[in-house]
Design an enzyme around this catalytic site. Structure first.
Site, short mmCIF file in Angstrom:
data_model
loop_
_atom_site.label_atom_id
_atom_site.label_comp_id
_atom_site.label_asym_id
_atom_site.label_seq_id
_atom_site.Cartn_x
_atom_site.Cartn_y
_atom_site.Cartn_z
N TYR A 321 0.82 -1.22 0.00
CA TYR A 321 0.00 0.00 0.00
C TYR A 321 0.86 1.27 0.00
O TYR A 321 0.53 2.27 0.64
CB TYR A 321 -0.98 0.01 1.18
CG TYR A 321 -1.90 -1.19 1.18
CD1 TYR A 321 -2.98 -1.25 0.32
CD2 TYR A 321 -1.64 -2.28 2.00
CE1 TYR A 321 -3.81 -2.36 0.29
CE2 TYR A 321 -2.46 -3.40 1.98
CZ TYR A 321 -3.54 -3.43 1.11
OH TYR A 321 -4.35 -4.54 1.07
N GLY A 322 1.96 1.24 -0.75
CA GLY A 322 2.79 2.43 -0.90
C GLY A 322 2.09 3.48 -1.75
O GLY A 322 0.99 3.28 -2.26
N TRP A 323 2.76 4.62 -1.91
CA TRP A 323 2.18 5.73 -2.65
C TRP A 323 1.85 5.33 -4.09
O TRP A 323 2.55 4.53 -4.71
CB TRP A 323 3.14 6.91 -2.67
CG TRP A 323 3.37 7.53 -1.32
CD1 TRP A 323 2.58 7.43 -0.22
CD2 TRP A 323 4.49 8.34 -0.96
NE1 TRP A 323 3.12 8.14 0.82
CE2 TRP A 323 4.29 8.72 0.40
CE3 TRP A 323 5.63 8.80 -1.62
CZ2 TRP A 323 5.20 9.51 1.09
CZ3 TRP A 323 6.53 9.60 -0.95
CH2 TRP A 323 6.32 9.94 0.40
N GLN A 344 -3.84 8.48 -5.11
CA GLN A 344 -4.18 9.87 -4.82
C GLN A 344 -5.40 10.33 -5.59
O GLN A 344 -6.26 11.04 -5.06
CB GLN A 344 -3.00 10.78 -5.15
CG GLN A 344 -1.77 10.51 -4.32
CD GLN A 344 -0.55 11.27 -4.82
OE1 GLN A 344 0.47 11.25 -4.16
NE2 GLN A 344 -0.63 11.91 -5.97
N TRP A 572 3.61 16.34 -19.72
CA TRP A 572 4.52 16.34 -18.57
C TRP A 572 5.83 17.03 -18.91
O TRP A 572 6.55 16.61 -19.81
CB TRP A 572 4.79 14.89 -18.17
CG TRP A 572 5.61 14.67 -16.93
CD1 TRP A 572 5.33 15.06 -15.66
CD2 TRP A 572 6.83 13.92 -16.86
NE1 TRP A 572 6.30 14.60 -14.79
CE2 TRP A 572 7.22 13.91 -15.49
CE3 TRP A 572 7.62 13.26 -17.80
CZ2 TRP A 572 8.39 13.26 -15.06
CZ3 TRP A 572 8.77 12.62 -17.37
CH2 TRP A 572 9.15 12.63 -16.02
N ASP A 575 10.19 16.22 -14.07
CA ASP A 575 10.77 16.67 -12.80
C ASP A 575 11.91 15.77 -12.36
O ASP A 575 12.55 16.02 -11.34
CB ASP A 575 9.69 16.68 -11.71
CG ASP A 575 9.11 15.29 -11.47
OD1 ASP A 575 9.58 14.60 -10.55
OD2 ASP A 575 8.19 14.90 -12.20
N HIS A 607 3.78 20.45 -14.22
CA HIS A 607 5.12 21.02 -14.05
C HIS A 607 5.51 22.06 -15.07
O HIS A 607 6.72 22.31 -15.25
CB HIS A 607 6.19 19.91 -14.06
CG HIS A 607 5.94 18.82 -13.08
ND1 HIS A 607 6.35 17.52 -13.28
CD2 HIS A 607 5.32 18.82 -11.87
CE1 HIS A 607 6.01 16.77 -12.25
NE2 HIS A 607 5.37 17.55 -11.38
N GLU A 628 0.36 18.87 -10.96
CA GLU A 628 1.35 19.36 -10.02
C GLU A 628 2.03 20.56 -10.65
O GLU A 628 2.36 20.53 -11.85
CB GLU A 628 2.41 18.31 -9.70
CG GLU A 628 1.93 17.18 -8.82
CD GLU A 628 3.03 16.16 -8.55
OE1 GLU A 628 2.88 15.40 -7.59
OE2 GLU A 628 4.02 16.12 -9.31
N TYR A 631 8.04 21.68 -9.78
CA TYR A 631 8.80 21.55 -8.53
C TYR A 631 9.96 22.55 -8.44
O TYR A 631 10.30 23.02 -7.36
CB TYR A 631 9.43 20.15 -8.44
CG TYR A 631 8.52 18.98 -8.25
CD1 TYR A 631 7.13 19.11 -8.10
CD2 TYR A 631 9.04 17.70 -8.21
CE1 TYR A 631 6.32 18.01 -7.93
CE2 TYR A 631 8.25 16.58 -8.03
CZ TYR A 631 6.89 16.74 -7.90
OH TYR A 631 6.09 15.64 -7.73
#
Length: 731
Positions: A321-323, A344, A572, A575, A607, A628, A631
């Site tokens: 159950y990681g990200w 997410q 994209w 990053d 980005h 996002e 960064y």
């Protein structure tokens, strides 16, 4: 919630076209420039293969008028330097020639008599009705004008707008040169070295797919590309693990034609259980019966799960159950429950599911049977009963022993899968496609398009020294195995004319080191034709700037045509990877939408240095948006937008009167300068017709903050808890 689709139409006018023509000739984003000659880099590439034979000589010619019976249209193409065509003494006027077949056009030479055109266009058409402008000027000089063009067509037209004298338009000759240096291109053939085709009797299937996975599991920016294709039938005991740039697909007309009693697995062991970089892979057109009852599909962006039937459940999280940061499901049936767990955000379209559990920030459903009820923000479910317009991605299949491409029909107010009963659409034989294989050039690809062929890109990386020009209505351009197009010399990789029904699907466009004005352009500037009945679609078309190496583009995707459907894209600016940095992989805009009535379903854009999405067309709609901000902004000044702190992730221009969005989220993670603040994630005019539902902004670990959600509305983010600030409705 339910979408509505009734709206007025925009129509082109001569005054608008002339105003655009006179406005200027330089490409300047985001404001649309006038249509002009191709950029110098495009002209140089095209001229290298340009023939010298006059394709117009002796061909049938017609004109809008003649000065008298002796000065006919045919005189301009008869090869006699002593005869000429001359028009009536008024504006506008035109002269056109029929080349007899669609040709790749590279040069037009106008030899004017004293009466010349000061403002005119060179246009091309496949049918003599729908015209595309290849060149335009408002400062013609008369004499002999040699014009480099790029495009294709059967008919070529000089479209005179403003005369340079008090007389009419008068030409001794109009010469047309074509790319005759490229030999005729043949359709059909084999699928190339990077496509593995299996049938139930193929020995050692597991060993072969394991070998591909070993190469691709962590090969995030490598050049290898693969497609694993399974003929109709039943397969047992397989666990097909998918790494980067790998597609698995069944070759039946329906998913149930190809039954795998086993698993298609994406996990994150290569990245220590973190699935946030499981990009660029896909599963399509299969029926799965998972060994333990649940299949694992722990992906991030650019990893579609399309036209699948899972006879069990589907787990979207990695082991442990990681990200995870996905994701997209369309036209699929999941008999069991879908476990979102650590994802997410997620978007599911036109599917049927047995249930859905968990949610993190933004889980969106449109046209999904079995979807959870509308409850945003707790849990964060946005639910639309139907999808207003959808048309599934074209796919390769076997009809008996013959390969064909199925082109699904357009659906309105869709709900559930498209493949119950008889699939609706049309089939095209493989010999109608030019099979693009490693080593193919842009000149050959364009020659194939000019011959009337569709394109099937086999897995590989393709460098192009000029734009791939798609000018014919209803052309299919389909990629297998994340086929990748890299524009060299600062050209636009793919340009689509303002025509009906073009299908771009299954491609990755990777920016080159020399800045491109855009990487994909749909319609020339000023496009205004109505395509509501047969829209152009972009499906699983992904754009990347940097990561595999230095890249640069002013904009990722520019949509000028009306009615375009953008169905699942990830645009994209990298990053991480190679060639990454504020000045190393510069790109200002992700998506610029200028056309009217454009619909985006599953929009991922990240980005970019200015607006990630800027929308100036009317009646635009977006169902699901994930973003996002960049960064690597070095400081507040680098992202300052005049008096506004930061460029919004999603900007609707001030002049827009109608726009609507559902399930939109923007996140910030300013890891170079965590003190950067954004005034808002979303910016739009305050009008009754501009509406948003279920918005959120998130500061990831307190690295930067948002002051508001949209405009001056919505609470600020704060602290390091990564807690969203949400709005259920705006205004």
């Amino acid at each position: 919630m339910r979408l509505t689709s009734a709206r007025p139409r925009r129509g082109p006018t001569a005054l608008l076209g002339l105003a655009a023509l006179l406005a200027g000739t330089a490409l300047a984003l985001p404001a649309p420039p006038a249509q002009a000659a191709p950029p110098a880099r495009d002209r140089a590439a095209a001229s290298a293969d340009c023939g010298t034979d006059d394709a117009a000589r002796g061909r049938p010619a017609t004109a809008s008028s003649t000065e008298n019976a002796a000065l006919t249209a045919g005189n301009a193409v008869d090869g006699d330097p002593g005869t000429r065509w001359s028009s009536a003494f008024s504006d506008p006027q035109w002269l056109r020639v029929d080349l007899g077949s669609v040709r790749q056009l590279c040069r037009v030479v106008l030899n004017w008599e004293t009466a010349y055109g000061r403002s005119y266009q060179i246009q091309a058409s496949d049918d003599g009705t729908a015209w595309r402008t290849l060149y335009a000027t408002a400062s013609g000089t008369g004499g002999t004008e040699t014009l480099t063009v790029s495009g294709s067509g059967r008919f070529v037209r000089l479209n005179g707008l403003t005369r340079g004298t008090g007389w009419g338009y008068s030409l001794w000759s109009m010469q047309v040169n074509t790319g005759d240096g490229v030999p005729p291109v043949q359709g059909g053939g084999d699928l190339g070295p990077n496509v593995l085709v299996f049938d139930p009797a193929t020995p050692g299937i597991q060993a072969k797919v394991d070998e591909v996975f070993r190469k691709q599991e962590a090969n995030q920016f490598g050049p290898e590309r693969y497609a694993l294709l399974f003929k109709p039938g039943s397969y047992s005991g397989l666990n097909v693990q998918l790494g980067f740039y790998t597609t698995i697909a069944g070759l039946g007309l329906k998913p149930d034609d190809t039954a795998v009693h086993g698993d298609v697995t994406v996990d994150a062991g290569w990245f220590n259980g973190n699935a946030t970089q499981n990009f660029w892979r896909s599963a399509e057109n299969l029926a799965l019966t998972p060994v333990n009852g649940t299949d694992r599909w722990a992906v991030a962006q650019a990893a579609p799960f399309r036209r699948m039937h899972v006879r069990g459940g589907l787990n979207l999280s990695p082991d442990g159950y990681g990200w995870a940061s996905g994701g997209y499901i369309a036209d699929s049936r999941i008999d069991g429950s879908v476990g979102n767990y650590s994802q997410q955000q997620w978007y599911t379209r036109d599917s049927a599911i047995g249930g859905f559990s968990n949610g993190v920030w933004n889980q969106v459903f449109s046209g999904v049977q079995g979807a959870p009820a509308q409850t945003f923000p707790d849990p964060p479910y946005t639910m639309l009963d139907t999808t207003p317009v959808s048309r599934e991605k074209p796919f390769l299949y076997l009809d008996g022993g013959q390969y064909k491409v199925f082109v699904p029909a357009r659906r309105t107010n869709a709900r559930g899968v498209s493949w119950d009963g008889t699939p609706q659409g049309t089939s095209r034989p493989l010999d109608h496609f030019y099979l693009v294989k490693p080593g193919a050039t842009a000149a050959t690809i364009n020659a194939a398009l000019a011959q009337g062929l569709d394109l099937l890109f086999t897995p590989g990386v393709y460098h192009v020294d000029r734009p791939i020009e798609v000018t014919r209505p209803d052309t299919v351009v389909l990629g297998l195995g994340l086929a990748t197009v890299v524009p060299d010399n600062g050209v636009t990789a793919i340009r689509v004319a303002d025509v009906d029904g073009v299908r771009l699907a299954g491609l990755l466009i990777d920016a080159g080191a020399v800045n491109s004005p855009s990487l994909v352009q749909i319609g020339p500037d000023g496009s205004a034709a109505d395509h509501a009945a047969d829209p152009t679609t972009l499906q699983d078309v992904f754009v990347r700037v940097g990561g595999a190496g230095p890249g640069s583009a002013t904009a990722g995707v520019v949509i000028n045509s009306d009615d375009v459907i953008i169905d699942h894209t990830w645009i994209w600016r990298a990053d991480h990877g190679a060639g990454v940095g504020w000045t190393t992989n510069p790109a200002d805009y992700g998506l610029l939408v200028r056309g009217d009535d454009v619909l985006a379903t599953g929009l991922f854009v990240e980005h970019f240095k200015k607006y990630d999405v800027q929308w100036s067309g009317e009646r635009g709609r977006t169902v699901f948006f994930q973003n996002e901000k960049a960064y690597d902004a070095p400081n507040q000044a680098a992202v300052q937008n005049g008096p506004t702190k930061g460029f919004a992730a999603y900007k609707v221009d001030d002049g827009v009167t109608v726009h609507e969005g559902w399930g939109l989220g923007s996140y910030c993670y300013f890891n170079v300068d965590p003190t950067i603040r954004m005034d808002h994630g979303f910016e739009a005019p305050v009008r009754p017709g501009v509406r948003f539902h279920d918005l959120l902004v998130v500061s990831l670990g307190g690295n930067g903050q948002y002051e508001h959600v949209i405009n001056g509305t919505g609470a600020a983010t704060s602290g390091t808890s990564t807690t969203p600030s949400t709005l259920v409705a705006y205004p």
